[in-house]
Design a protein around this motif. Structure first.
Motif, PDB file in Angstrom:
ATOM      1  N   TYR A 154       1.217   2.098  -2.924  1.00 48.82           N
ATOM      2  CA  TYR A 154       1.257   1.339  -1.673  1.00 48.82           C
ATOM      3  C   TYR A 154       1.187  -0.158  -1.950  1.00 48.82           C
ATOM      4  O   TYR A 154       0.392  -0.614  -2.753  1.00 48.82           O
ATOM      5  CB  TYR A 154       0.095   1.779  -0.782  1.00 48.82           C
ATOM      6  N   GLN A 155       2.045  -0.903  -1.256  1.00 47.67           N
ATOM      7  CA  GLN A 155       2.038  -2.349  -1.397  1.00 47.67           C
ATOM      8  C   GLN A 155       1.721  -2.959  -0.043  1.00 47.67           C
ATOM      9  O   GLN A 155       2.205  -2.483   0.984  1.00 47.67           O
ATOM     10  CB  GLN A 155       3.400  -2.853  -1.882  1.00 47.67           C
ATOM     11  N   THR A 156       0.940  -3.999  -0.082  1.00 50.52           N
ATOM     12  CA  THR A 156       0.439  -4.575   1.167  1.00 50.52           C
ATOM     13  C   THR A 156       1.394  -5.624   1.717  1.00 50.52           C
ATOM     14  O   THR A 156       0.971  -6.671   2.194  1.00 50.52           O
ATOM     15  CB  THR A 156      -0.938  -5.203   0.918  1.00 50.52           C
ATOM     16  N   SER A 157       2.672  -5.330   1.662  1.00 54.53           N
ATOM     17  CA  SER A 157       3.636  -6.294   2.202  1.00 54.53           C
ATOM     18  C   SER A 157       3.608  -6.293   3.730  1.00 54.53           C
ATOM     19  O   SER A 157       3.699  -7.336   4.374  1.00 54.53           O
ATOM     20  CB  SER A 157       5.042  -5.933   1.732  1.00 54.53           C
ATOM     21  N   LEU A 210      -7.425   1.709   2.149  1.00 57.59           N
ATOM     22  CA  LEU A 210      -6.466   2.349   1.245  1.00 57.59           C
ATOM     23  C   LEU A 210      -6.751   1.968  -0.211  1.00 57.59           C
ATOM     24  O   LEU A 210      -6.554   2.783  -1.115  1.00 57.59           O
ATOM     25  CB  LEU A 210      -5.039   1.952   1.629  1.00 57.59           C
ATOM     26  N   GLU A 211      -7.223   0.758  -0.396  1.00 58.30           N
ATOM     27  CA  GLU A 211      -7.608   0.356  -1.751  1.00 58.30           C
ATOM     28  C   GLU A 211      -8.782   1.209  -2.241  1.00 58.30           C
ATOM     29  O   GLU A 211      -8.810   1.651  -3.408  1.00 58.30           O
ATOM     30  CB  GLU A 211      -7.990  -1.130  -1.750  1.00 58.30           C
ATOM     31  N   ALA A 212      -9.722   1.461  -1.337  1.00 57.44           N
ATOM     32  CA  ALA A 212     -10.856   2.318  -1.706  1.00 57.44           C
ATOM     33  C   ALA A 212     -10.386   3.747  -1.959  1.00 57.44           C
ATOM     34  O   ALA A 212     -10.881   4.421  -2.870  1.00 57.44           O
ATOM     35  CB  ALA A 212     -11.903   2.299  -0.601  1.00 57.44           C
ATOM     36  N   THR A 213      -9.427   4.192  -1.177  1.00 56.62           N
ATOM     37  CA  THR A 213      -8.872   5.538  -1.390  1.00 56.62           C
ATOM     38  C   THR A 213      -8.223   5.629  -2.757  1.00 56.62           C
ATOM     39  O   THR A 213      -8.354   6.630  -3.461  1.00 56.62           O
ATOM     40  CB  THR A 213      -7.836   5.849  -0.294  1.00 56.62           C
ATOM     41  N   ARG A 214      -7.562   4.567  -3.121  1.00 60.10           N
ATOM     42  CA  ARG A 214      -6.903   4.549  -4.422  1.00 60.10           C
ATOM     43  C   ARG A 214      -7.911   4.673  -5.556  1.00 60.10           C
ATOM     44  O   ARG A 214      -7.620   5.252  -6.603  1.00 60.10           O
ATOM     45  CB  ARG A 214      -6.122   3.235  -4.548  1.00 60.10           C
ATOM     46  N   THR A 262       2.557   0.010  10.156  1.00 55.52           N
ATOM     47  CA  THR A 262       4.009   0.073   9.976  1.00 55.52           C
ATOM     48  C   THR A 262       4.377   1.103   8.919  1.00 55.52           C
ATOM     49  O   THR A 262       5.306   1.895   9.092  1.00 55.52           O
ATOM     50  CB  THR A 262       4.535  -1.309   9.543  1.00 55.52           C
ATOM     51  N   TYR A 263       3.596   1.095   7.851  1.00 53.18           N
ATOM     52  CA  TYR A 263       3.847   2.021   6.741  1.00 53.18           C
ATOM     53  C   TYR A 263       3.694   3.471   7.178  1.00 53.18           C
ATOM     54  O   TYR A 263       4.568   4.314   6.934  1.00 53.18           O
ATOM     55  CB  TYR A 263       2.875   1.668   5.617  1.00 53.18           C
ATOM     56  N   ILE A 264       2.615   3.755   7.871  1.00 54.08           N
ATOM     57  CA  ILE A 264       2.359   5.156   8.227  1.00 54.08           C
ATOM     58  C   ILE A 264       3.304   5.611   9.351  1.00 54.08           C
ATOM     59  O   ILE A 264       3.744   6.770   9.376  1.00 54.08           O
ATOM     60  CB  ILE A 264       0.870   5.359   8.613  1.00 54.08           C
ATOM     61  N   TYR A 265       3.665   4.708  10.218  1.00 55.07           N
ATOM     62  CA  TYR A 265       4.638   5.080  11.257  1.00 55.07           C
ATOM     63  C   TYR A 265       6.021   5.316  10.654  1.00 55.07           C
ATOM     64  O   TYR A 265       6.787   6.123  11.137  1.00 55.07           O
ATOM     65  CB  TYR A 265       4.709   3.995  12.333  1.00 55.07           C
ATOM     66  N   TYR A 311      -1.760   9.788   1.178  1.00 62.38           N
ATOM     67  CA  TYR A 311      -2.756   9.973   0.111  1.00 62.38           C
ATOM     68  C   TYR A 311      -2.087  10.025  -1.258  1.00 62.38           C
ATOM     69  O   TYR A 311      -2.566   9.421  -2.218  1.00 62.38           O
ATOM     70  CB  TYR A 311      -3.521  11.266   0.378  1.00 62.38           C
ATOM     71  N   GLN A 312      -0.999  10.751  -1.328  1.00 66.77           N
ATOM     72  CA  GLN A 312      -0.325  10.890  -2.627  1.00 66.77           C
ATOM     73  C   GLN A 312       0.300   9.585  -3.091  1.00 66.77           C
ATOM     74  O   GLN A 312       0.431   9.348  -4.288  1.00 66.77           O
ATOM     75  CB  GLN A 312       0.750  11.977  -2.542  1.00 66.77           C
ATOM     76  N   ALA A 313       0.731   8.762  -2.117  1.00 70.28           N
ATOM     77  CA  ALA A 313       1.407   7.513  -2.476  1.00 70.28           C
ATOM     78  C   ALA A 313       0.465   6.317  -2.407  1.00 70.28           C
ATOM     79  O   ALA A 313       0.921   5.173  -2.368  1.00 70.28           O
ATOM     80  CB  ALA A 313       2.601   7.291  -1.556  1.00 70.28           C
ATOM     81  N   ALA A 314      -0.824   6.590  -2.385  1.00 70.46           N
ATOM     82  CA  ALA A 314      -1.785   5.485  -2.254  1.00 70.46           C
ATOM     83  C   ALA A 314      -1.686   4.521  -3.431  1.00 70.46           C
ATOM     84  O   ALA A 314      -1.867   3.315  -3.262  1.00 70.46           O
ATOM     85  CB  ALA A 314      -3.195   6.046  -2.139  1.00 70.46           C
ATOM     86  N   GLU A 315      -1.378   5.053  -4.585  1.00 65.34           N
ATOM     87  CA  GLU A 315      -1.304   4.175  -5.763  1.00 65.34           C
ATOM     88  C   GLU A 315      -0.076   3.284  -5.743  1.00 65.34           C
ATOM     89  O   GLU A 315      -0.053   2.235  -6.372  1.00 65.34           O
ATOM     90  CB  GLU A 315      -1.290   5.044  -7.023  1.00 65.34           C
TER      91      GLU A 315
END
Lengths: 284, 214
Positions: B86-89, B32-36, B94-97, B80-84
């Motif tokens: 996204y927080q790795t908490s 996801l970091e790479a996607t960002r 869990t996030y995508i579900y 994809y739209q919220a990739a920026e």
């Protein structure tokens, strides 16, 4: 371990864990808990037997198209910040134009005289009053002027001297203040503009009044002959509202007549309340 | 003797290294970091990892394949739209579900508002009874075990689809997707105790509906 604790453990058992030794020992001696355990295990197997579905072959292709559409929509979204950043000259020019427009508007507002102030109290001048819901018809020889708004031309001293007639009839339509409409306000504004520009206020009257008004020169009212003009026609803009006509002589005595509205076609027999569907143009 | 795979391998006078370094798969966070940063291939890898899971999960929630595919795609679009942002908490799964659950629940509520009328509902006896397919009873005994399994799975899917949404999501996440209570609590943004309680209630409902198969 009792049955409740055992069933609680069976229910909340994590997938990777097994039952504790105590629970197993209880299951071996308790047929109820054993039946509960078997039932839950069968149910888990049943639900877990549902096969996972797979995506269609064109899933990635459709997803790419959707992402491209989402990007396109995002690019087309207008943002003032991006607009100003992309064209700083245009943004600066627009800001400058807005400032000039605001300055000009402010100056115009500042130089404009207050609308509620009297224009003048000298003899022969028209005094404006802020009574927008009180139009007055002033009659000289016949019906002279009808102002549909708050402009109330009064007989000037010069006019009185030239017109020694002992009786000056003033008929006015007084509407209830709460019933004042936007139309009267508009007319008042228009008339105020005319007064500011030095023009005569617009006369709204019937034909007889127009003919009579053409003969009137401001400051010299012709004598009023009540015998020749015993009938004064008063235009009524709204038949649904009561009309009050005030008649006063020059000595200050004033009489007010209230004429109830006459409605044809849908007369209200239940009371004096206005019909719920009524407008200034008529009743439907 | 090594085989040449490209013109770059023809390096005269130098030895071609033949050691193959086993690359460890990138974590979801790294992808996801790479996607960002604009790496489309990284996002394609995320999609390939989760597309079947998410589609299957939404399908169990809705019992409608086309809508499940559609909402799964919407899930990835939102990721994809919220990739920026996204927080790795928490774990990415869990996030995508959580996104998929919210979309599925929204769809269920939309359907409830629309008052969809099922054609199979005409064969219901009462309002309380669940809708069932128009499948007239066949007196002939079933010979094929596959048919029995298919019928049982269809019954289970129908039973799950009749659960209230607040019981359906935790049950599917637990018994179909195999998530832990803690993970379910994070996905549904509720407490672990609430999750356990709802799963227990959901199993009670299912036991009543599927008693013939137990």
């Amino acid at each position: 371990m009792n049955c409740q604790t055992c069933q609680f453990e069976i229910e909340e058992l994590e997938l990777s864990e097994g039952l504790s030794d105590e629970a197993r020992a209880h299951l071996s001696v308790c047929p109820v808990c054993r039946a509960f355990h078997d039932e839950r295990q069968a149910l888990k197997r049943l639900v877990g037997s549902l096969e996972a579905v797979t995506v269609p072959h064109d899933f990635d292709f459709r997803l790419r198209a959707r992402l491209a559409a989402a990007k396109e929509a995002g690019n087309h979204r207008f943002s003032w910040r991006s607009f100003v950043a992309s064209a700083p000259a245009i943004g600066l020019a627009a800001t400058f134009a807005l400032l000039i427009a605001g300055f000009v508007f402010y100056n115009q507002m500042k130089s404009k005289p207050p609308s509620t102030a009297a224009v003048g109290n000298q003899p022969g001048e028209v005094t404006r009053q802020e009574t927008p819901a009180k139009p007055v018809i002033q009659s000289g020889s016949s019906v002279s002027e009808t102002t549909a708004s708050g402009a109330t031309p009064e007989a000037s001293p010069t006019r009185e001297q030239d017109n020694p007639s002992p009786t000056v009839l003033t008929a006015g339509i007084e509407r209830e203040p709460s019933r004042s409409t936007g139309t009267s306000k508009n007319i008042s504004r228009r008339q105020r503009r005319q007064l500011d520009s030095g023009a005569q206020p617009e006369i709204v009257t019937n034909e007889a009044a127009v003919r009579a008004a053409q003969q009137i020169v401001p400051g010299s009212a012709p004598p009023f002959n009540t015998a020749a003009h015993s009938i004064v026609e008063v235009p009524v803009r709204s038949a649904a509202q009561p009309m009050r006509v005030s008649v006063d002589d020059r000595d200050g005595a004033k009489r007010t007549l209230t004429l109830e509205p006459v409605i044809f076609g849908s007369q209200d027999f239940t009371g004096r309340e206005r019909p719920s569907i009524a407008s200034s143009q008529g009743i439907w | 003797m090594s085989t040449l795979t490209s013109i770059d391998d023809l390096r005269f006078g130098t030895a071609v290294p033949q050691t193959v370094v086993a690359e460890e798969p990138l974590t979801d966070h790294a992808l996801l970091e790479a996607t960002r940063l604009g790496d489309e291939a990284a996002f394609a890898e995320i999609v390939s990892r989760y597309r079947n899971q998410i589609t299957s999960y939404i399908y169990r929630m809705l019992n409608d394949y086309d809508s499940a595919v559609d909402l799964a795609q919407e899930t990835f679009v939102r990721v994809y739209q919220a990739a920026e942002r996204y927080q790795t908490s928490y774990a990415f799964s869990t996030y995508i579900y959580r996104i998929a659950t919210n979309l599925a629940i929204s769809e269920l509520r939309k359907r409830k508002r629309r008052h969809l009328i099922s054609l199979t509902g005409f064969f219901q006896q009462t309002e309380e009874e669940e809708a069932r397919e128009f499948n007239p009873p066949d007196a002939a005994p079933l010979q094929d075990v596959v048919l029995v399994d298919t019928e049982r799975r269809a019954a289970v899917a129908r039973a799950i689809s009749t659960l209230p949404e607040k019981y359906r999501a935790p049950l599917v996440l637990r018994d179909v997707e195999g998530k832990s209570y803690d993970e379910i609590a994070h996905i549904l943004e509720t407490s672990e105790g609430t999750v356990k309680s709802r799963i227990s209630r959901a199993r009670g409902f299912l036991r009543d509906k599927l008693s013939a198969y137990l």
